[in-house]
Enzyme design. Structure first.
Site, PDB file in Angstrom:
ATOM      1  N   SER A 154      -2.386  -3.900  -5.692  1.00  0.00           N
ATOM      2  CA  SER A 154      -2.641  -3.534  -7.090  1.00  0.00           C
ATOM      3  C   SER A 154      -3.983  -2.823  -7.243  1.00  0.00           C
ATOM      4  O   SER A 154      -4.164  -2.022  -8.148  1.00  0.00           O
ATOM      5  CB  SER A 154      -2.643  -4.777  -7.969  1.00  0.00           C
ATOM      6  OG  SER A 154      -1.750  -5.726  -7.481  1.00  0.00           O
ATOM      7  N   TYR A 155      -4.944  -3.129  -6.372  1.00  0.00           N
ATOM      8  CA  TYR A 155      -6.285  -2.560  -6.509  1.00  0.00           C
ATOM      9  C   TYR A 155      -6.746  -1.854  -5.252  1.00  0.00           C
ATOM     10  O   TYR A 155      -7.915  -1.565  -5.097  1.00  0.00           O
ATOM     11  CB  TYR A 155      -7.290  -3.672  -6.854  1.00  0.00           C
ATOM     12  CG  TYR A 155      -6.801  -4.512  -7.989  1.00  0.00           C
ATOM     13  CD1 TYR A 155      -6.964  -4.083  -9.302  1.00  0.00           C
ATOM     14  CD2 TYR A 155      -6.108  -5.693  -7.743  1.00  0.00           C
ATOM     15  CE1 TYR A 155      -6.462  -4.820 -10.345  1.00  0.00           C
ATOM     16  CE2 TYR A 155      -5.606  -6.436  -8.794  1.00  0.00           C
ATOM     17  CZ  TYR A 155      -5.779  -5.997 -10.086  1.00  0.00           C
ATOM     18  OH  TYR A 155      -5.278  -6.730 -11.120  1.00  0.00           O
ATOM     19  N   LYS A 175      -8.993  -1.300   4.324  1.00  0.00           N
ATOM     20  CA  LYS A 175      -8.584  -1.536   2.943  1.00  0.00           C
ATOM     21  C   LYS A 175      -9.588  -0.831   2.038  1.00  0.00           C
ATOM     22  O   LYS A 175     -10.784  -1.121   2.091  1.00  0.00           O
ATOM     23  CB  LYS A 175      -8.557  -3.046   2.693  1.00  0.00           C
ATOM     24  CG  LYS A 175      -8.119  -3.448   1.303  1.00  0.00           C
ATOM     25  CD  LYS A 175      -7.714  -4.906   1.323  1.00  0.00           C
ATOM     26  CE  LYS A 175      -7.558  -5.488  -0.060  1.00  0.00           C
ATOM     27  NZ  LYS A 175      -6.843  -6.770  -0.045  1.00  0.00           N
ATOM     28  N   LEU A 190      -5.931  -4.393  12.669  1.00  0.00           N
ATOM     29  CA  LEU A 190      -4.676  -3.730  12.346  1.00  0.00           C
ATOM     30  C   LEU A 190      -3.518  -4.659  12.702  1.00  0.00           C
ATOM     31  O   LEU A 190      -3.409  -5.130  13.830  1.00  0.00           O
ATOM     32  CB  LEU A 190      -4.554  -2.429  13.152  1.00  0.00           C
ATOM     33  CG  LEU A 190      -3.228  -1.685  13.033  1.00  0.00           C
ATOM     34  CD1 LEU A 190      -3.021  -1.151  11.626  1.00  0.00           C
ATOM     35  CD2 LEU A 190      -3.165  -0.548  14.042  1.00  0.00           C
ATOM     36  N   ALA A 191      -2.676  -4.940  11.724  1.00  0.00           N
ATOM     37  CA  ALA A 191      -1.485  -5.764  11.972  1.00  0.00           C
ATOM     38  C   ALA A 191      -0.275  -4.834  11.930  1.00  0.00           C
ATOM     39  O   ALA A 191       0.341  -4.653  10.881  1.00  0.00           O
ATOM     40  CB  ALA A 191      -1.387  -6.868  10.922  1.00  0.00           C
ATOM     41  N   GLU A 209       4.636  -7.518   7.770  1.00  0.00           N
ATOM     42  CA  GLU A 209       4.667  -8.863   7.195  1.00  0.00           C
ATOM     43  C   GLU A 209       5.780  -9.716   7.827  1.00  0.00           C
ATOM     44  O   GLU A 209       6.869  -9.198   8.093  1.00  0.00           O
ATOM     45  CB  GLU A 209       4.915  -8.770   5.682  1.00  0.00           C
ATOM     46  CG  GLU A 209       3.814  -8.017   4.953  1.00  0.00           C
ATOM     47  CD  GLU A 209       4.134  -7.748   3.479  1.00  0.00           C
ATOM     48  OE1 GLU A 209       5.218  -8.151   3.014  1.00  0.00           O
ATOM     49  OE2 GLU A 209       3.291  -7.123   2.809  1.00  0.00           O
ATOM     50  N   ASP A 247      -2.633 -19.362  -1.277  1.00  0.00           N
ATOM     51  CA  ASP A 247      -1.504 -18.461  -1.528  1.00  0.00           C
ATOM     52  C   ASP A 247      -0.776 -18.146  -0.221  1.00  0.00           C
ATOM     53  O   ASP A 247      -0.428 -16.997   0.046  1.00  0.00           O
ATOM     54  CB  ASP A 247      -1.997 -17.184  -2.216  1.00  0.00           C
ATOM     55  CG  ASP A 247      -0.860 -16.378  -2.849  1.00  0.00           C
ATOM     56  OD1 ASP A 247       0.269 -16.926  -2.988  1.00  0.00           O
ATOM     57  OD2 ASP A 247      -1.078 -15.206  -3.190  1.00  0.00           O
ATOM     58  N   GLU A 251       4.709 -13.270   3.013  1.00  0.00           N
ATOM     59  CA  GLU A 251       4.127 -11.939   2.768  1.00  0.00           C
ATOM     60  C   GLU A 251       2.687 -11.846   3.233  1.00  0.00           C
ATOM     61  O   GLU A 251       2.187 -10.763   3.518  1.00  0.00           O
ATOM     62  CB  GLU A 251       4.077 -11.684   1.257  1.00  0.00           C
ATOM     63  CG  GLU A 251       5.247 -10.993   0.671  1.00  0.00           C
ATOM     64  CD  GLU A 251       5.115 -11.018  -0.837  1.00  0.00           C
ATOM     65  OE1 GLU A 251       5.410 -12.098  -1.416  1.00  0.00           O
ATOM     66  OE2 GLU A 251       4.725  -9.994  -1.414  1.00  0.00           O
TER      67      GLU A 251
HETATM   68  P1  ATP Z   1      -1.970  -7.266  -4.343  1.00  0.00           P
HETATM   69  O1  ATP Z   1      -3.404  -6.864  -4.317  1.00  0.00           O
HETATM   70  O2  ATP Z   1      -1.196  -6.536  -5.366  1.00  0.00           O
HETATM   71  O3  ATP Z   1      -1.733  -8.732  -4.330  1.00  0.00           O
HETATM   72  P2  ATP Z   1      -1.769  -7.041  -1.511  1.00  0.00           P
HETATM   73  O4  ATP Z   1      -2.595  -8.252  -1.429  1.00  0.00           O
HETATM   74  O5  ATP Z   1      -0.543  -6.967  -0.671  1.00  0.00           O
HETATM   75  O6  ATP Z   1      -1.327  -6.742  -2.998  1.00  0.00           O
HETATM   76  P3  ATP Z   1      -3.446  -5.329   0.072  1.00  0.00           P
HETATM   77  O7  ATP Z   1      -4.187  -6.441   0.705  1.00  0.00           O
HETATM   78  O8  ATP Z   1      -4.216  -4.138  -0.354  1.00  0.00           O
HETATM   79  O9  ATP Z   1      -2.692  -5.794  -1.226  1.00  0.00           O
HETATM   80  O10 ATP Z   1      -2.325  -4.864   1.060  1.00  0.00           O
HETATM   81  C1  ATP Z   1      -1.454  -3.812   0.751  1.00  0.00           C
HETATM   82  C2  ATP Z   1      -0.383  -3.719   1.838  1.00  0.00           C
HETATM   83  O11 ATP Z   1      -0.972  -3.256   3.044  1.00  0.00           O
HETATM   84  C3  ATP Z   1       0.263  -5.051   2.127  1.00  0.00           C
HETATM   85  O12 ATP Z   1       1.579  -5.045   1.671  1.00  0.00           O
HETATM   86  C4  ATP Z   1       0.229  -5.224   3.622  1.00  0.00           C
HETATM   87  O13 ATP Z   1       1.531  -5.233   4.156  1.00  0.00           O
HETATM   88  C5  ATP Z   1      -0.523  -4.007   4.143  1.00  0.00           C
HETATM   89  N1  ATP Z   1      -1.677  -4.504   4.896  1.00  0.00           N
HETATM   90  C6  ATP Z   1      -2.714  -5.211   4.391  1.00  0.00           C
HETATM   91  N2  ATP Z   1      -3.598  -5.526   5.336  1.00  0.00           N
HETATM   92  C7  ATP Z   1      -3.121  -5.012   6.499  1.00  0.00           C
HETATM   93  C8  ATP Z   1      -3.577  -5.023   7.880  1.00  0.00           C
HETATM   94  N3  ATP Z   1      -4.714  -5.621   8.220  1.00  0.00           N
HETATM   95  N4  ATP Z   1      -2.810  -4.405   8.791  1.00  0.00           N
HETATM   96  C9  ATP Z   1      -1.650  -3.811   8.437  1.00  0.00           C
HETATM   97  N5  ATP Z   1      -1.168  -3.778   7.181  1.00  0.00           N
HETATM   98  C10 ATP Z   1      -1.883  -4.371   6.221  1.00  0.00           C
END
Ligand code: ATP
Length: 324
Positions: A44-45, A63, A114-115, A119, A158, A162
């Site tokens: 969202s942000y 991020k 990096l993952a 999910e 939480d 996911e």
């Molecule tokens: P919200 O802020 O709306 O709750 P979120 O927590 O999923 O959403 P982000 O943490 O910005 O928001 O992540 C956005 C997306 O990027 C996620 O759906 C996730 O699958 C992917 N993502 C986040 N962190 C990583 C990472 N370290 N490696 C790979 N993908 C990632």
């Protein structure tokens, strides 16, 4: 509202200068040090991008958070909680590691592990459900990570499939600490699970105003009843996850949040036919309304469901089982 560069990570590098003297330099990373690649996801942000360190060629997920948007939506507190908790949890393979933070005029940047496996929820959806072997492996890695964060005074609040990401080896990397609760450091205060009364990040004051933190299906009964989460609340969510991996759906699910909450408070769930007995016994000891009666981490580790699991380092050197 500004962001201080508190605790920003930096690398220490030894260099030899022109006169042949060895020098230690603190090198701060910035946007210019990375090549940005594909978008991994959007929050969202925030937007999460794959990126490569130009010098080391190591790959990261970065991020990128929009400062104006975060301030406008009053999410500064959550961004700070995320950074502060991740800075506390840097010594475990099961938690997404925060390497550097920096900012420019528009954005904040979190440089993370990096993952690339995405999910756990996505993998589960593709498979439908997991067999006992896969559930044991992913369950064990999640539990080992939760045990570590609890030992470092962090309650996630939480946990859900996911927020369990997977790396290239299909090993667990837990993420999304924006709604975590930071307890006083048990190493310095000896307070265990006690909450500091004046802790600005605790759940008591500000969180009472919001409806709840977490996700409806995994929220614990104590959070619904008393608006209070404790370490055992993460173990409730863990019970929901074990159930979901085997059954293919979470135990408490209804048409809307209100009805889901009613089911949780009434402990209204059933096991599908064929749900393994040993797993059922574990879930029944976790999905217990009274948090103090829930199985604690050490007892979960010794439960028959996890027989044969090597806890600690060995668990992370193991090859992930083939999904089935
Ligand atoms: P919200 O802020 O709306 O709750 P979120 O927590 O999923 O959403 P982000 O943490 O910005 O928001 O992540 C956005 C997306 O990027 C996620 O759906 C996730 O699958 C992917 N993502 C986040 N962190 C990583 C990472 N370290 N490696 C790979 N993908 C990632």
């Amino acid at each position: 509202e500004g962001w201080q560069e508190r605790g920003a990570a930096a690398t220490v590098r030894r260099e030899t200068d022109a006169s042949g003297q060895s020098q230690t330099r603190i090198v701060k990373k910035g946007v210019k040090d990375f090549n940005f690649g594909r978008t991994l996801g959007e929050g969202s942000y925030s937007t999460v991008l794959a990126a490569t360190d130009r010098q080391t060629l190591k790959e990261y997920a970065i991020k990128v958070l929009d400062k104006r948007h975060i301030i406008k939506e009053k999410k500064v507190k959550y961004v700070n909680i995320e950074r502060d908790t991740l800075n506390r949890l840097t010594e475990h393979p099961g938690i997404v590691r925060l390497y550097y933070t920096f900012q420019d005029e528009r954005s904040l940047y979190f440089v993370l592990d990096l993952a690339s496996g995405g999910e756990l929820l996505g993998v589960l959806k593709k498979m439908g459900s997991f067999d006992v072997e896969c559930t044991r492996f992913y369950g064990a890695q999640i539990l080992d990570s939760v045990a570590y964060m609890h030992s470092r005074g962090v309650i996630h609040r939480d946990l859900k499939p996911e927020n369990v990401l997977l790396d290239r080896d299909m090993h667990v990397k837990i993420t999304d600490f924006g709604t975590a609760k930071i307890l006083p450091d048990p190493r310095t205060s000896g307070a265990g699970s006690q909450e500091a009364p004046g802790d600005p990040t605790d759940g008591a004051g500000t969180d009472r105003a919001v409806s709840f933190v977490g996700t409806a299906e995994y929220v614990s009964p104590e959070l619904l009843r008393d608006k209070n989460a404790c370490k055992a609340s993460d173990l409730w969510a863990f019970g929901c996850i074990i159930y979901q991996l085997l059954a293919g759906r979470p135990p408490f699910k209804a048409a809307n949040e209100y009805l889901t909450f009613q089911k949780i408070l009434a402990l209204a769930y059933t096991f599908p036919d064929g749900f393994p007995d040993v797993a059922r016994d574990l879930v029944e000891r976790l999905l217990v309304l009274e948090p103090s009666n829930r199985l604690p981490v050490e007892h979960i580790q010794n439960h028959q469901f996890f027989d044969g699991v090597q806890w600690g380092k060995g668990l992370w050197q193991q090859k992930a089982p083939r999904l089935k």
